[in-house]
Design a protein around this motif. Sequence first.
Motif, PDB file in Angstrom:
ATOM      1  N   ARG A  44       0.926  -1.400   0.329  1.00  0.00           N
ATOM      2  CA  ARG A  44       0.398  -0.338  -0.049  1.00  0.00           C
ATOM      3  C   ARG A  44       0.937   1.192  -0.144  1.00  0.00           C
ATOM      4  N   SER A  45       1.832   1.275   0.492  1.00  0.00           N
ATOM      5  CA  SER A  45       2.922   2.471   0.882  1.00  0.00           C
ATOM      6  C   SER A  45       3.404   2.561  -0.363  1.00  0.00           C
ATOM      7  N   PHE A 102      -0.024   6.639  -6.746  1.00  0.00           N
ATOM      8  CA  PHE A 102      -0.831   5.984  -8.226  1.00  0.00           C
ATOM      9  C   PHE A 102      -2.168   6.740  -7.097  1.00  0.00           C
ATOM     10  N   GLU A 103      -2.788   6.371  -6.138  1.00  0.00           N
ATOM     11  CA  GLU A 103      -4.357   6.656  -5.296  1.00  0.00           C
ATOM     12  C   GLU A 103      -4.456   8.611  -5.223  1.00  0.00           C
ATOM     13  N   VAL A 104      -3.255   9.294  -5.660  1.00  0.00           N
ATOM     14  CA  VAL A 104      -3.766  10.580  -5.342  1.00  0.00           C
ATOM     15  C   VAL A 104      -4.144  11.365  -6.755  1.00  0.00           C
ATOM     16  N   MET A 142       1.245  14.065  -4.379  1.00  0.00           N
ATOM     17  CA  MET A 142       2.037  14.452  -5.463  1.00  0.00           C
ATOM     18  C   MET A 142       1.673  13.168  -6.326  1.00  0.00           C
ATOM     19  N   THR A 143       1.238  13.487  -7.465  1.00  0.00           N
ATOM     20  CA  THR A 143       0.538  12.332  -8.583  1.00  0.00           C
ATOM     21  C   THR A 143       1.460  10.987  -9.110  1.00  0.00           C
ATOM     22  N   TRP A 148       7.360   7.692 -11.351  1.00  0.00           N
ATOM     23  CA  TRP A 148       6.956   6.123  -9.752  1.00  0.00           C
ATOM     24  C   TRP A 148       8.088   6.026  -8.946  1.00  0.00           C
ATOM     25  N   HIS A 149       9.314   5.213  -9.835  1.00  0.00           N
ATOM     26  CA  HIS A 149      10.772   5.469  -8.959  1.00  0.00           C
ATOM     27  C   HIS A 149      11.151   7.058  -8.140  1.00  0.00           C
TER      28      HIS A 149
END
Length: 610
Positions: free
Chosen positions: A464-465, A470-472, A519-520, A531-532
Motif C-alpha cells: 500500500r505504501s 497512484f491513488e492521489v 504528489m501524483t 513512480w520510481h
Amino acid sequence: MTGNEMSPDAAGGIERHGYDVIVIGAGGSGLRAAIAAHESGAKVAVVCKSLLGKAHTVMAEGGCAAAMGNLYPDDNWQVHFRDTMRGGKMLNNWRMAQLHAQEAPERVMELEDWGALFDRTDDGLISQRDFGGHRYARLAHIGDRTGLEIIRTLQQRLVALGIDVFMECTVTDLFKSGDQISGAFAYWRETGRFVVFEAPSVVLATGGIGKSFKVTSNSWEYTGDGHALALRAGATLINMEFVQFHPTGMVWPPSVKGLLVTESVRGDGGILRNSEGKRFMFDYIPDFFKKETADTEEEADRWYEDKKNNRRPPELLPRDEVARAINSEIKAGRGSPHGGIFLDIASRRSPEFIKRRLPSMYHQFKELADVDITAEPMEIGPTCHYVMGGVEVDPETEVSVVAGLYAVGECSGGMHGSNRLGGNSLSDLIVFGKRAGDAAAAHAGGLGSSRPGVSDEEVAAAQRSALAPFEVQGGENPYTIQQDLQQTMNDLVGIIRVAAELESALGEIQKLKERAAHMTVEGHRQYNPGWHLSIDLRNMLLVSECIAKAALARQESRGGHTRDDFPGPDPEWGGKNLVLRLDSTGTGVDLSEQPLPVMPDELKKFFEEE
C-alpha cells in the motif's frame, strides 16, 4: 538474474525468496560483503536498483589507500591511522580507523589474487600514488580507473561463486519481527511487480545522498535509500552534518556540471590557479598542517622530485580545506569565466605523461567539454561528493542497533569522522565489506530454526505504501518537488552554512514533505520513472532533514561542516557525535548528543609525538 525466481500471476501475485543474507547494493562494499557471507557458508543474494557494474564505486578513480610501503618503507598502519584521524578532525570512530589502516593492505593483496591488474613499480610491486592528506604515497591504483577495476574484479568473483543477483530491483521497506530484521520488500523497476525477500540478515550498501543537492558528482542512484531504510527500521544515524564537497568537479558545459575530476590530477602534479593566474592555495594553509605543507612554489615543486625531504604542495591538503579555499576565491570574484577556478596540469607534465597516468580525465574533458587537458587548464569547482554520516554501526561487525541489520560503505557512519581522505573510500569498502559479510552470515547461522518470519499483513502494508502515489488525483509532479529540494539544499545547506539559512531549510523541507504526501503518479507501474522518483523522494526528504537538523545543532566548523557564524572548531563539540533517529510520528527525526568513544592511550601517543 537469479536461479530461484518465481513467476507472479497475472493478478499481481508477489514473488517470495528466502535467503540467509540479503545485500542491498552492488558497489564495492556490497559485493565484498556478499562474497564474504557466501564464503562463510550463507545463502546470499544481492539486490541493486541499477545494473550490475553501474555502481558509483567506478567513479572512485584515483586509488585505494593502503599502507603497503611499496614506495616508502616508512609508511605503516600507524601513520595511515594518524592521517585518517587528522583528516577527520579527530571525530572518527578510532577503532574503525584503526581496523581500516591495519587491514587495508591485506584486502588489496586479496584483490590482486583475484585478478585485479594494478599498476606496477619498476620493481614489480603494486604502484602507489600521492593523495591529499596522506603523509606518504599509498594509493594502489590502475591509472585513473581504480574503482572500475575493483568492481570488475569483485563482480567476476561474485559470478564465479554463483551468488544470486536481482538487478534493477528497488528495496522500499525492511521487515522486522520484534526487535530483529526479518527481510525486505522490493519491486522490479521494469514491471512494477513486488518481491519479498525473507532473510534474518540484511546488509545495507546503498551509497550516499548526493542527489539531494543540485550540483553533485553522484549518479541517479544516490538518493539516501540505505540511510532512510535504516531509520525507518529503528536504527540510528551519526555525523550527518558532514557532507564532503569534492574540490574539483567539472563546471562546463552545464550538462556535466559537478562531474568528478579525480584528485589524481593534483596527486600527479596539477596546481590550482585563479583568474589572475595566481597559485592561491599557499594563502589557505591551516596551522594544523603548516609543519608538513610547503610555503613556497619552489619548495612545493621540489617535493615531486624528492618527496622524502620536502613538504607537500598545498593542493594536496585534505579535501575540505581545498574546497573551502576554492569557494573563497570564487566568492572573492577571482573565479574562471564559468564560475569555477583553473586546474592546470598541462604546464606541469608532458602530454605523454598525462595520457598515460590520467587517460579517463583526458577522454572526459576532450569528449564532454572540448578541452585538451594536455594543452590547457580545466575549469573546476566544488561539487557535492560524499557524506561522512550514515548508519551508526559496531566497528567490529558493522551491525546497527537493530539485530540483523548491517551497514557498510558510504551509508555507514563513523569511519571518516568529519572529513574523508581521498582513497580511503575504496579501502573502506573492502575492509568493512568483508567484516559485515562475515558477521551477517554468523548471525543468520546462529539462529538455527528460530528465524523471524514476514507476515502477510506486513507485506500488504508495504505494498500500500509503495502504491500510494497512484491513488492521489490532481496532485503535484514528483520532479518539481525534487528540483525544489535540490535547490533548497544547494542554497541553504551547502558548503558554507549559517543558522538562519539552516532554519529556513528545515522549514522548506517540511513544506516539501507536505507536498510529497500529495504528489501524483500517472500511468502504469511498468517503466514508470515518475513512480520510481516518488519512492526515492521519501528517502531524500528524510535524509535531507537529518543533514539540515544536525548542521543547525553543531555550532562549530569542522571538516565537511562549515558554519560562517561559528567559524572555528570548538573542543567541546570535538568530543561528541550527533545521533538521529525517527521520531514518534514516523515522519520526522529526533536529535541527541552522544560522547565519542575514548581512544586508548597506546593510540593517543601517535598524536602526542607530533
